[in-house]
Design a protein around this motif. Structure first.
Motif, short mmCIF file in Angstrom:
data_model
loop_
_atom_site.label_atom_id
_atom_site.label_comp_id
_atom_site.label_asym_id
_atom_site.label_seq_id
_atom_site.Cartn_x
_atom_site.Cartn_y
_atom_site.Cartn_z
N ALA A 1 37.48 36.89 57.85
CA ALA A 1 36.91 38.09 57.26
C ALA A 1 37.84 38.53 56.15
O ALA A 1 39.03 38.24 56.18
N SER A 2 37.33 39.19 55.16
CA SER A 2 38.25 39.65 54.13
C SER A 2 38.08 41.15 53.90
O SER A 2 37.02 41.72 54.13
N GLU A 3 39.19 41.71 53.47
CA GLU A 3 39.19 43.14 53.22
C GLU A 3 39.00 43.33 51.72
O GLU A 3 39.65 42.65 50.93
N LEU A 4 38.14 44.22 51.37
CA LEU A 4 37.86 44.41 49.95
C LEU A 4 39.08 44.94 49.21
O LEU A 4 39.77 45.82 49.69
N LEU B 1 47.76 42.62 46.96
CA LEU B 1 46.82 42.74 48.08
C LEU B 1 45.85 43.89 47.84
O LEU B 1 44.64 43.77 48.07
N ASP B 2 46.40 44.99 47.40
CA ASP B 2 45.60 46.18 47.16
C ASP B 2 44.48 45.88 46.15
O ASP B 2 43.34 46.30 46.31
N LEU B 3 44.83 45.11 45.16
CA LEU B 3 43.85 44.83 44.11
C LEU B 3 42.85 43.75 44.51
O LEU B 3 41.66 43.88 44.25
N PHE B 4 43.37 42.69 45.11
CA PHE B 4 42.51 41.52 45.27
C PHE B 4 42.07 41.27 46.69
O PHE B 4 41.41 40.29 46.99
N GLY B 5 42.45 42.18 47.61
CA GLY B 5 42.00 42.04 48.98
C GLY B 5 42.80 41.01 49.73
O GLY B 5 43.68 40.37 49.17
N ARG C 1 40.61 46.55 45.47
CA ARG C 1 40.11 47.57 44.54
C ARG C 1 39.29 46.98 43.40
O ARG C 1 38.44 47.65 42.83
N VAL C 2 39.58 45.73 43.05
CA VAL C 2 38.80 45.12 41.97
C VAL C 2 37.33 45.09 42.37
O VAL C 2 36.45 45.42 41.58
N GLU C 3 37.08 44.72 43.64
CA GLU C 3 35.69 44.69 44.08
C GLU C 3 35.12 46.10 44.22
O GLU C 3 33.94 46.32 43.99
N MET C 4 35.97 47.04 44.62
CA MET C 4 35.49 48.43 44.71
C MET C 4 35.06 48.96 43.35
O MET C 4 34.24 49.85 43.24
N ALA C 5 35.67 48.40 42.30
CA ALA C 5 35.35 48.89 40.95
C ALA C 5 34.14 48.18 40.36
O ALA C 5 33.85 48.34 39.18
N ASP C 6 33.45 47.40 41.18
CA ASP C 6 32.32 46.61 40.68
C ASP C 6 31.36 47.48 39.87
O ASP C 6 30.99 48.58 40.29
N GLU C 7 30.97 46.99 38.72
CA GLU C 7 30.07 47.70 37.79
C GLU C 7 30.68 49.00 37.26
O GLU C 7 29.97 49.87 36.77
N ALA D 1 33.91 39.36 39.49
CA ALA D 1 34.32 40.74 39.26
C ALA D 1 33.67 41.27 37.99
O ALA D 1 33.93 40.76 36.90
N ASP D 2 32.81 42.25 38.16
CA ASP D 2 32.18 42.85 36.98
C ASP D 2 32.85 44.19 36.72
O ASP D 2 32.39 45.24 37.17
N VAL D 3 33.96 44.14 36.03
CA VAL D 3 34.70 45.38 35.77
C VAL D 3 35.11 45.47 34.31
O VAL D 3 35.29 44.46 33.65
#
Ligand SMILES: Nc1ncnc2c1ncn2[C@@H]1O[C@H](COP(=O)(O)OP(=O)(O)OP(=O)(O)O)[C@@H](O)[C@H]1O
Ligand SMILES: [Mg+2]
Length: 471
Positions: free
Chosen positions: A226-229, A208-212, A231-237, A276-278
């Protein structure tokens, strides 16, 4: 004849280097001014350029970049009077062919030159144009042993490529520090660096933490969920660092694999693909090979991750670095605690070098911190270090038994096969045999008959092994 240009501010040093290159193969020219040399490059190109890191105006990294701009295939070797992680990383990142610390000079230059000029030498890397180095944010990686210099070089070589990197090493060897260096030396440095410790939470909450998550209330209400972001999305770019990746569940591993393969993942509980651009960097202190055999680590993910794999040696295997690291941590701790500490006594350094450091650099850092807090005299002495205050007989027995040897053989084996090396048995057993011969000869004051008896081998075998050692 191969044309070699050497750029160095000290002609004495340059002449030493020159002497290492046989004059019937190499036609060498010495430059003392970087701008002059760069201007001359517009007229004609040599086959190889050698630049000393210590030059200023322009700096060595700027020269490497400028040479590469003129001809991307022209190999450049950077020599370093003073080895530094920053110098090694940046030189390689700018496209240097090799980085040679002083200890390898002048002899190592001939080898490096031969390799650089043997066909595809200058083509090894085509790393894109870098922005200004973000060195302030890059935590210094202290280390001058050849193993550490190789690591600095590798960081510089792969940082900008964006490929996944697997960092292996015992706890506290600096895996996260290396992951950060990869980030801050890549073109993602403006983006976030997100570290995820896979062993700190349960496998389910990690997912959950990683993929929302799709938030439950909305999911049932008919309104669009609604979705919760994650960490993968937080790490975008930016860079996503998985610490202790061995603790990741097979389900999460599958999602990480799809990030690596397709650049997207499915959010848990939905079918929707999220882009995911990570850049993925992973670390582990366990053997993923054993985990794969048990079936708890995906083989396909392992091969995706280890495209570039980096092994950080335990601190007890690079004792020469201990004094530098201790000095580095001492200065940092003293500044933080506003204490005036002049140095570390030779007796303390000697003991620090002998202690086995089962928790590696992290343990050394904490020990030095403690010592600085404890110290009253302005110079750190053995009594200031808690780990050294206990008698040697109660020191942890790391690196001293055959069981550790077996573990080391396994790690070495995995590292070598990982690097594509073959016919490895000889070089591994040779290390063991040579050490036994050396120890036995020391024990018997060089008496070969007694040493052979002690080892239970014939005198001929002993002689043969001694001869091999000399080679
Ligand atoms: N070569 C080094 N130079 C300077 N500091 C270092 C070096 N290696 C490690 N450290 C320091 O030691 C500590 C531990 O390093 P780090 O967290 O990177 O290790 P790790 O391998 O990720 O450990 P763990 O396996 O416990 O997660 C950090 O404070 C780091 O800054
Ligand atoms: Mg870590």
């Amino acid at each position: 004849m191969k044309q070699v240009w050497i750029l160095d501010r000290s002609s004495e040093h340059a002449n030493e280097l020159l002497a290492a290159l046989p004059s019937h193969i190499y036609d060498t020219k010495i430059w003392s001014d970087g701008d002059d040399m760069l201007a001359a490059l517009d007229e004609s190109l040599p086959d190889l350029v050698v630049v000393e890191q210590a030059i200023e105006k322009p700096r060595a990294t700027a020269v490497v970049r400028a040479v590469k701009e003129r001809d991307r295939r022209l190999p450049i070797i950077v020599t370093a009077e003073q080895t530094s992680s920053k110098g090694a990383i940046e030189s390689m990142r700018e496209g240097a062919y090799d980085y040679l610390p002083r200890e390898t000079l002048p002899g190592g230059l001939e080898d490096a030159a031969r390799r650089a000029l043997s066909g595809d030498g200058g083509l090894i890397q085509t790393i894109g144009s870098p922005g200004p180095g973000d060195v302030e944010e890059l935590g210094a990686i202290v280390g001058r042993t050849p193993e550490m210099v190789e690591i600095h070089k590798l960081i510089g070589q792969v940082a900008e490529t964006g490929v996944a990197v697997l960092i292996q090493g015992e706890p506290g060897t600096g895996k996260e520090l290396v992951a950060r260096a990869l980030h801050y030396n890549s073109d993602r440095r403006g983006g976030p660096f997100i570290a995820v410790n896979c062993s700190a939470v349960t496998p389910e909450s990690l997912d959950l933490d990683l993929f929302g998550a799709v938030t439950g209330a909305d999911a049932g209400s008919g309104a669009s969920p609604a979705s919760e972001l994650g960490r993968v999305e937080m790490a975008d770019e930016g860079t996503l660092f998985f610490d202790d990746i061995d603790a990741m569940s097979l389900e999460t591993q599958a999602r990480v694999l799809s990030i690596l393969e397709e650049g997207s993942f499915e959010r848990p509980g939905t079918r929707k693909k999220v882009r995911a651009d990570v850049r993925v960097v992973a670390a582990t202190s366990r053997s993923l090979v054993s985990l794969m055999k048990e079936g708890s680590f995906r083989v396909d993910l392992f091969y995706r991750l280890k495209v570039v794999s980096l092994f950080l040696p335990p601190l007890r295997d690079r004792r020469e670095d201990i004094a530098y690291l201790a000095g580095h941590f001492m200065r940092r701790a003293a500044a933080k605690m506003r204490r005036e500490i002049d140095g570390i006594s030779p007796a303390a350094i000697e003991l620090l070098q002998e202690y086995p450091w089962p928790w590696n650099v992290r343990e050394l850092e904490q020990s030095v911190h403690g010592a600085v807090a404890f110290n009253r005299t302005g110079v750190l002495v053995p009594e200031d270090f808690e780990v050294l205050r206990v008698g040697r007989e109660s020191w942890p027995a790391t690196g001293g038994t055959c069981r550790d040897l077996a573990a080391a053989v396994r790690t070495d084996f995995e590292q070598r096969t990982g690097a594509g090396e073959e016919a490895i048995a000889r070089s591994i057993t040779a290390v063991v045999e040579e050490e036994l011969v050396r120890a036995a000869l020391e024990e018997c004051d060089g008496n070969q008959v007694r040493a052979a008896k002690l080892l239970g081998i014939s005198r001929n075998t002993l002689r043969k092994r001694m001869a091999e050692e000399d080679r």
